[in-house]
Design a protein around this motif. Structure first.
Motif, PDB file in Angstrom:
ATOM      1  N   VAL A   1      33.975  -8.858 -67.908  1.00 48.02           N
ATOM      2  CA  VAL A   1      33.051  -9.869 -68.398  1.00 48.02           C
ATOM      3  C   VAL A   1      33.099 -10.044 -69.919  1.00 48.02           C
ATOM      4  O   VAL A   1      32.343 -10.829 -70.488  1.00 48.02           O
ATOM      5  CB  VAL A   1      31.620  -9.532 -67.934  1.00 48.02           C
ATOM      6  CG1 VAL A   1      30.714 -10.732 -68.049  1.00 48.02           C
ATOM      7  CG2 VAL A   1      31.638  -9.074 -66.491  1.00 48.02           C
ATOM      8  N   VAL A   2      33.999  -9.332 -70.581  1.00 46.78           N
ATOM      9  CA  VAL A   2      34.123  -9.473 -72.048  1.00 46.78           C
ATOM     10  C   VAL A   2      34.386 -10.936 -72.401  1.00 46.78           C
ATOM     11  O   VAL A   2      35.175 -11.601 -71.753  1.00 46.78           O
ATOM     12  CB  VAL A   2      35.249  -8.560 -72.573  1.00 46.78           C
ATOM     13  CG1 VAL A   2      35.592  -8.878 -74.022  1.00 46.78           C
ATOM     14  CG2 VAL A   2      34.836  -7.104 -72.450  1.00 46.78           C
ATOM     15  N   THR A   3      33.722 -11.428 -73.420  1.00 44.67           N
ATOM     16  CA  THR A   3      33.683 -12.815 -73.918  1.00 44.67           C
ATOM     17  C   THR A   3      32.789 -13.724 -73.076  1.00 44.67           C
ATOM     18  O   THR A   3      32.684 -14.922 -73.366  1.00 44.67           O
ATOM     19  CB  THR A   3      35.059 -13.512 -74.078  1.00 44.67           C
ATOM     20  OG1 THR A   3      35.593 -13.820 -72.794  1.00 44.67           O
ATOM     21  CG2 THR A   3      36.037 -12.658 -74.841  1.00 44.67           C
ATOM     22  N   LEU A   4      32.122 -13.182 -72.056  1.00 40.58           N
ATOM     23  CA  LEU A   4      31.248 -14.035 -71.239  1.00 40.58           C
ATOM     24  C   LEU A   4      29.779 -13.625 -71.286  1.00 40.58           C
ATOM     25  O   LEU A   4      28.963 -14.153 -70.553  1.00 40.58           O
ATOM     26  CB  LEU A   4      31.715 -14.038 -69.783  1.00 40.58           C
ATOM     27  CG  LEU A   4      33.037 -14.765 -69.525  1.00 40.58           C
ATOM     28  CD1 LEU A   4      33.465 -14.580 -68.076  1.00 40.58           C
ATOM     29  CD2 LEU A   4      32.922 -16.256 -69.851  1.00 40.58           C
ATOM     30  N   TYR A   5      29.439 -12.649 -72.142  1.00 43.53           N
ATOM     31  CA  TYR A   5      28.054 -12.196 -72.206  1.00 43.53           C
ATOM     32  C   TYR A   5      27.167 -13.253 -72.860  1.00 43.53           C
ATOM     33  O   TYR A   5      27.633 -14.107 -73.604  1.00 43.53           O
ATOM     34  CB  TYR A   5      27.963 -10.849 -72.935  1.00 43.53           C
ATOM     35  CG  TYR A   5      28.473  -9.695 -72.091  1.00 43.53           C
ATOM     36  CD1 TYR A   5      29.743  -9.161 -72.281  1.00 43.53           C
ATOM     37  CD2 TYR A   5      27.693  -9.160 -71.060  1.00 43.53           C
ATOM     38  CE1 TYR A   5      30.215  -8.125 -71.486  1.00 43.53           C
ATOM     39  CE2 TYR A   5      28.169  -8.124 -70.269  1.00 43.53           C
ATOM     40  CZ  TYR A   5      29.424  -7.609 -70.483  1.00 43.53           C
ATOM     41  OH  TYR A   5      29.891  -6.582 -69.696  1.00 43.53           O
ATOM     42  N   PRO A   6      25.841 -13.193 -72.581  1.00 40.81           N
ATOM     43  CA  PRO A   6      24.945 -14.267 -73.016  1.00 40.81           C
ATOM     44  C   PRO A   6      24.729 -14.386 -74.526  1.00 40.81           C
ATOM     45  O   PRO A   6      24.218 -15.390 -74.989  1.00 40.81           O
ATOM     46  CB  PRO A   6      23.605 -13.924 -72.358  1.00 40.81           C
ATOM     47  CG  PRO A   6      23.848 -12.809 -71.445  1.00 40.81           C
ATOM     48  CD  PRO A   6      25.147 -12.186 -71.776  1.00 40.81           C
ATOM     49  N   GLU A   7      25.031 -13.341 -75.276  1.00 40.69           N
ATOM     50  CA  GLU A   7      24.822 -13.419 -76.723  1.00 40.69           C
ATOM     51  C   GLU A   7      25.795 -12.441 -77.377  1.00 40.69           C
ATOM     52  O   GLU A   7      26.200 -11.444 -76.760  1.00 40.69           O
ATOM     53  CB  GLU A   7      23.352 -13.056 -77.046  1.00 40.69           C
ATOM     54  CG  GLU A   7      22.949 -13.252 -78.488  1.00 40.69           C
ATOM     55  CD  GLU A   7      23.207 -14.663 -79.008  1.00 40.69           C
ATOM     56  OE1 GLU A   7      22.295 -15.501 -78.929  1.00 40.69           O
ATOM     57  OE2 GLU A   7      24.328 -14.909 -79.504  1.00 40.69           O
ATOM     58  N   LEU A   8      26.166 -12.755 -78.603  1.00 36.40           N
ATOM     59  CA  LEU A   8      27.141 -11.940 -79.324  1.00 36.40           C
ATOM     60  C   LEU A   8      26.733 -10.468 -79.394  1.00 36.40           C
ATOM     61  O   LEU A   8      27.543  -9.562 -79.200  1.00 36.40           O
ATOM     62  CB  LEU A   8      27.263 -12.510 -80.725  1.00 36.40           C
ATOM     63  CG  LEU A   8      28.436 -12.086 -81.571  1.00 36.40           C
ATOM     64  CD1 LEU A   8      29.723 -12.191 -80.789  1.00 36.40           C
ATOM     65  CD2 LEU A   8      28.505 -12.976 -82.812  1.00 36.40           C
ATOM     66  N   GLU A   9      25.469 -10.227 -79.664  1.00 37.38           N
ATOM     67  CA  GLU A   9      24.992  -8.850 -79.788  1.00 37.38           C
ATOM     68  C   GLU A   9      25.160  -8.093 -78.465  1.00 37.38           C
ATOM     69  O   GLU A   9      25.427  -6.890 -78.453  1.00 37.38           O
ATOM     70  CB  GLU A   9      23.523  -8.814 -80.236  1.00 37.38           C
ATOM     71  CG  GLU A   9      23.296  -9.127 -81.723  1.00 37.38           C
ATOM     72  CD  GLU A   9      23.232 -10.609 -82.040  1.00 37.38           C
ATOM     73  OE1 GLU A   9      23.554 -11.427 -81.153  1.00 37.38           O
ATOM     74  OE2 GLU A   9      22.873 -10.963 -83.183  1.00 37.38           O
ATOM     75  N   GLU A  10      25.014  -8.800 -77.365  1.00 39.19           N
ATOM     76  CA  GLU A  10      25.198  -8.151 -76.053  1.00 39.19           C
ATOM     77  C   GLU A  10      26.668  -7.819 -75.803  1.00 39.19           C
ATOM     78  O   GLU A  10      26.980  -6.860 -75.106  1.00 39.19           O
ATOM     79  CB  GLU A  10      24.669  -9.037 -74.918  1.00 39.19           C
ATOM     80  CG  GLU A  10      23.173  -8.897 -74.699  1.00 39.19           C
ATOM     81  CD  GLU A  10      22.716  -7.461 -74.486  1.00 39.19           C
ATOM     82  OE1 GLU A  10      23.334  -6.709 -73.691  1.00 39.19           O
ATOM     83  OE2 GLU A  10      21.733  -7.058 -75.126  1.00 39.19           O
ATOM     84  N   GLU A  11      27.597  -8.602 -76.364  1.00 41.10           N
ATOM     85  CA  GLU A  11      29.025  -8.263 -76.257  1.00 41.10           C
ATOM     86  C   GLU A  11      29.255  -6.880 -76.844  1.00 41.10           C
ATOM     87  O   GLU A  11      29.938  -6.044 -76.263  1.00 41.10           O
ATOM     88  CB  GLU A  11      29.895  -9.251 -77.050  1.00 41.10           C
ATOM     89  CG  GLU A  11      30.034 -10.629 -76.474  1.00 41.10           C
ATOM     90  CD  GLU A  11      31.010 -10.722 -75.308  1.00 41.10           C
ATOM     91  OE1 GLU A  11      31.138 -11.832 -74.770  1.00 41.10           O
ATOM     92  OE2 GLU A  11      31.625  -9.707 -74.901  1.00 41.10           O
TER      93      GLU A  11
ATOM     94  N   HIS B   1      26.029 -12.798 -61.885  1.00 37.52           N
ATOM     95  CA  HIS B   1      25.522 -13.216 -63.200  1.00 37.52           C
ATOM     96  C   HIS B   1      24.970 -11.998 -63.937  1.00 37.52           C
ATOM     97  O   HIS B   1      24.993 -10.874 -63.413  1.00 37.52           O
ATOM     98  CB  HIS B   1      24.489 -14.338 -63.045  1.00 37.52           C
ATOM     99  CG  HIS B   1      23.315 -14.003 -62.166  1.00 37.52           C
ATOM    100  ND1 HIS B   1      22.389 -13.029 -62.481  1.00 37.52           N
ATOM    101  CD2 HIS B   1      22.915 -14.509 -60.978  1.00 37.52           C
ATOM    102  CE1 HIS B   1      21.475 -12.964 -61.541  1.00 37.52           C
ATOM    103  NE2 HIS B   1      21.772 -13.845 -60.605  1.00 37.52           N
ATOM    104  N   PHE B   2      24.476 -12.247 -65.131  1.00 38.13           N
ATOM    105  CA  PHE B   2      24.027 -11.147 -65.989  1.00 38.13           C
ATOM    106  C   PHE B   2      22.941 -10.319 -65.324  1.00 38.13           C
ATOM    107  O   PHE B   2      22.898  -9.100 -65.443  1.00 38.13           O
ATOM    108  CB  PHE B   2      23.535 -11.719 -67.328  1.00 38.13           C
ATOM    109  CG  PHE B   2      23.168 -10.678 -68.343  1.00 38.13           C
ATOM    110  CD1 PHE B   2      21.833 -10.417 -68.642  1.00 38.13           C
ATOM    111  CD2 PHE B   2      24.145  -9.947 -69.006  1.00 38.13           C
ATOM    112  CE1 PHE B   2      21.488  -9.449 -69.589  1.00 38.13           C
ATOM    113  CE2 PHE B   2      23.812  -8.976 -69.952  1.00 38.13           C
ATOM    114  CZ  PHE B   2      22.474  -8.729 -70.244  1.00 38.13           C
ATOM    115  N   GLY B   3      22.048 -10.980 -64.604  1.00 36.36           N
ATOM    116  CA  GLY B   3      20.974 -10.275 -63.905  1.00 36.36           C
ATOM    117  C   GLY B   3      21.523  -9.349 -62.835  1.00 36.36           C
ATOM    118  O   GLY B   3      21.068  -8.211 -62.676  1.00 36.36           O
TER     119      GLY B   3
END
Lengths: 252, 115, 331
Positions: free
Chosen positions: A28-38, A93-95
């Protein structure tokens, strides 16, 4: 089963759980909801890859057939992996990902804390390092379960669904098989009976904070620990093992 | 107090609609790190987070991957009160000509010790 | 300091900028010439601010988009060690993007605005990331060539006149040298490997060499923004200077790896001590910058998807944060 075989099998399982979950997170790298979460998730994945390497290296040593961490990771058949079904579930999804990690790590932390006390000093040492990492992970993902459960109406609905969909895979974590029993009896390893109650209580706590309903225990999936996996695993391994299979014996 | 929740189907639909609904940003936080015991916290940069705990976690992941810290402070950027650069002259220059505040201003006569 | 809140409170800066008298500009240039650092809320010409916002945000976007070509081989990395190292590198890139957005935000723009410009296609990012990573050797080539070129650009930026940008660059440069070594290490291992691995290596070289040279931008004679940027010490060396430096440093490394550089005109000039090299195909560069490279659409689509798919998460987190704040104040 001989006790040494049980130890080897148990350590390999620990490596497999770490590797497969780490691999799923890396997809999922590059697909997280926010940069900080990456950044956060990269740290969590790196912890898992690191743990897999330690467990596999020790497994290789126990086995005594000169297999190293990469032999375990890249050159086994699907049914030789003994991770739990929960960690090989597709990302969703993220959840879904937070739910998967929360349910697994609520167990994994308790398992590691128990392994720290076991009589095999090598695996106890690895567990001591891993425990610090997973403590941080669990706090992080629990917070997300709470945020999403108690966020918007839409996020609440999604999170409830995620927990319900993955609940069937939680039974396998807490159900002892022959290897779990042997590791407990002969090596003072985790007692799944004690862990089961604690897990239910911890999970219930977080779900309550998240305003989510705890599902009832209906039918539970199993088979991962025995090498009977879902159709998902074949694709995961094909991708992961590709270079090693295409260039046998090459150095990288 | 029980809220009447819309049907799950409707909610899942609305959740997939994406950017139309999201125009609010996570607040900006400033990050300060103490790299070693004995040193002060120094400003390292900023990041976005939805709450204080998240800000701390993010600060740890962003700014301390190479063991660069023993303590982290995060502060909402909107909470920082700063001196106004337009007033720099009035604010800071008056200190410049009060050189008697510096010990080097004073000549100590020869023969006097411990001063 | 760096807050947008303060933007609203302090009006005198805006009033002065609107006037921008010759005296103001001269005083500003004097500070630059004296190697003073300009900080976020100092007086600056509007053009200086705009140039920096453009450059810093482009730089940040490049880091974020750059995660994609490298991230492409994470799940297929050939050993656990390489997987971990590559993940740490990609993570660093996310971090660099973050430091740079952070520096950009000190200039009165928001992360959302900058990202919004990227997603609509209004903002640019480095051309190099519009090329595909087709083999594992590409990952080595990116680390060695692309990060090598980036380092050439970034070290001088550590002394750029704008404080927040310079400080972000210091942080970035510390991390970047691991990136280049990681890439070279991959290439070195392949160069001593099987015939198939060596062929993979040369193929990657053939595809990444020229795009890496294009990273330094157009020839000085064709470079629009350069003169003013140099005067304001935002840019400290010219495109051609940096490109030459890169070639001089890299050709011997390629020789060491036993690689052919795909340039028939490449030749060491004993008189100047530099390598002469062939003509760059600027039409390719222009085409890629304009959005018609091999991967432009794919890169943007993925970035947009991440943004859109994540909207419900970001909203939920905000909603929860607000509820927490209410509960605390009610308590």
């Amino acid at each position: 089963m001989k006790k040494d075989d049980a130890l080897l099998a148990y350590v390999t399982r620990l490596g497999d759980n770490a590797l497969i979950l780490g691999q799923r997170m890396i997809e999922v790298v590059t697909l997280y909801p926010e940069l900080e979460e990456e950044l956060a998730n990269a740290n969590l994945s790196l912890d898992y890859i690191g743990q897999a390497r330690l467990f596999y290296t020790y497994a290789g040593k126990l086995e005594g057939k000169d297999r190293d961490e990469d032999d375990f990771a890249f050159l086994r058949e699907g049914n030789e992996y003994r991770h739990v079904l929960l960690v090989e579930q597709p990302n969703g999804h993220f959840g879904d990902m937070m739910a998967r990690q929360f349910l697994f790590e609520s167990f994994y932390l308790l398992q590691l804390e128990a392994i720290e006390q076991c009589s095999d000093s090598s695996v106890a040492e690895i567990a001591a390092r891993a425990v610090k990492e997973i403590r941080y992970h669990l706090r992080h993902v629990s917070q997300w379960v709470v945020r999403l459960g108690d966020g918007t109406d839409a996020s609440h609905a999604r999170m409830q669904r995620s927990i319900e969909d993955l609940w069937q895979f939680t039974g396998e974590l807490l159900a002892a098989d022959e290897i779990d029993d042997l590791f407990h009896e002969k090596f003072n390893g985790p007692d799944l009976n004690a862990i089961r109650d604690q897990w239910h209580s911890n999970v219930a706590n977080v779900l309550k904070q998240a305003t989510l309903e705890k599902p009832g225990d209906d039918w539970m999936a199993s088979g991962g620990k025995q090498g009977r996996h879902s159709e998902h695993l074949g694709y995961l391994l094909a991708e992961m093992q590709y270079l090693q299979r295409t260039h046998p014996g090459a150095n990288w | 107090m029980v809220k009447n929740r819309p049907s799950v189907g409707a909610l899942l639909d609305s959740a997939t609609r994406g950017t139309e609904m999201n125009s609010k940003e996570w607040p900006l936080y400033e990050v300060f790190i103490r790299s070693k015991s004995g040193l002060s916290h120094r400003h390292a940069g900023s990041l976005h987070a939805a709450d204080d705990q998240m800000a701390l976690d993010h600060a740890r992941d962003t700014y301390t991957r190479r063991s660069e810290g023993v303590s982290l402070w995060v502060v909402r950027s909107s909470e920082i009160v700063a001196s106004d650069p337009a007033e720099t002259a009035a604010f800071f220059e008056p200190a410049e000509d009060k050189i008697y505040r510096h010990p080097t201003f004073y000549e100590i006569p020869d023969g006097v010790e411990n001063l | 300091m760096y807050t947008q809140g303060l933007d609203q409170k302090g009006q005198s800066n805006e009033k002065r900028s609107a006037l921008e008298s010759a005296a103001d500009l001269e005083a500003f240039q004097k500070r630059i010439d004296a190697e003073e650092k300009i900080e976020a809320k100092d007086w600056m010409p509007e053009a200086y601010r705009r140039t920096l916002v453009r450059q810093i945000s482009q730089h940040a976007h490049s880091e974020i988009i750059g995660m994609q070509p490298e991230g492409n081989w994470l799940t297929r990395a050939p050993t656990l060690k390489r997987k971990a190292i590559l993940l740490a590198k990609v993570q660093d890139e996310a971090g660099h993007g973050l430091y740079l957005y952070s520096a950009g935000e000190t200039l009165g723009t928001s992360r959302d605005e900058m990202v919004g410009d990227l997603l609509t296609g209004k903002a640019k990012y480095s051309s190099i990331f519009n090329y595909p990573t087709l083999t594992w050797a590409d990952i080595g080539a990116i680390g060695w060539l692309v990060d090598g070129a980036a380092i050439m650009n970034q070290i001088p930026l550590c002394r750029c006149s704008f404080g927040p940008y310079a400080r972000a660059m210091v942080r970035v440069c510390k991390e970047e040298s691991f990136h280049q070594r990681q890439g070279f290490d991959i290439m070195y291992e392949l160069s001593r490997g099987t015939e198939a691995q060596k062929a993979m290596l040369q193929d990657a070289m053939n595809r990444w060499w020229w795009p890496s040279l294009m990273m330094f931008g157009p020839n000085d004679s064709d470079s629009r923004h350069s003169a003013q940027s140099m005067a304001w010490k935002i840019k400290r060396f010219s495109n051609d200077e940096l490109r030459q430096k890169f070639i001089d440093a890299t050709v011997p490394q390629a020789d060491f790896l036993g690689l052919q550089i795909p340039d028939d005109d490449l030749e060491f000039d004993k008189k100047t001590g530099h390598y002469r090299f062939g003509e760059i195909d600027w039409s390719e560069f222009i085409s890629v910058i304009a959005g018609n490279g091999p991967c432009n659409k794919q890169r943007m689509a993925r970035r947009r998807k991440a943004h859109d798919d994540g909207a419900w998460v970001r909203e939920a987190a905000l909603a929860y944060g607000e509820k927490q704040a209410e509960r605390r104040s009610a308590a």
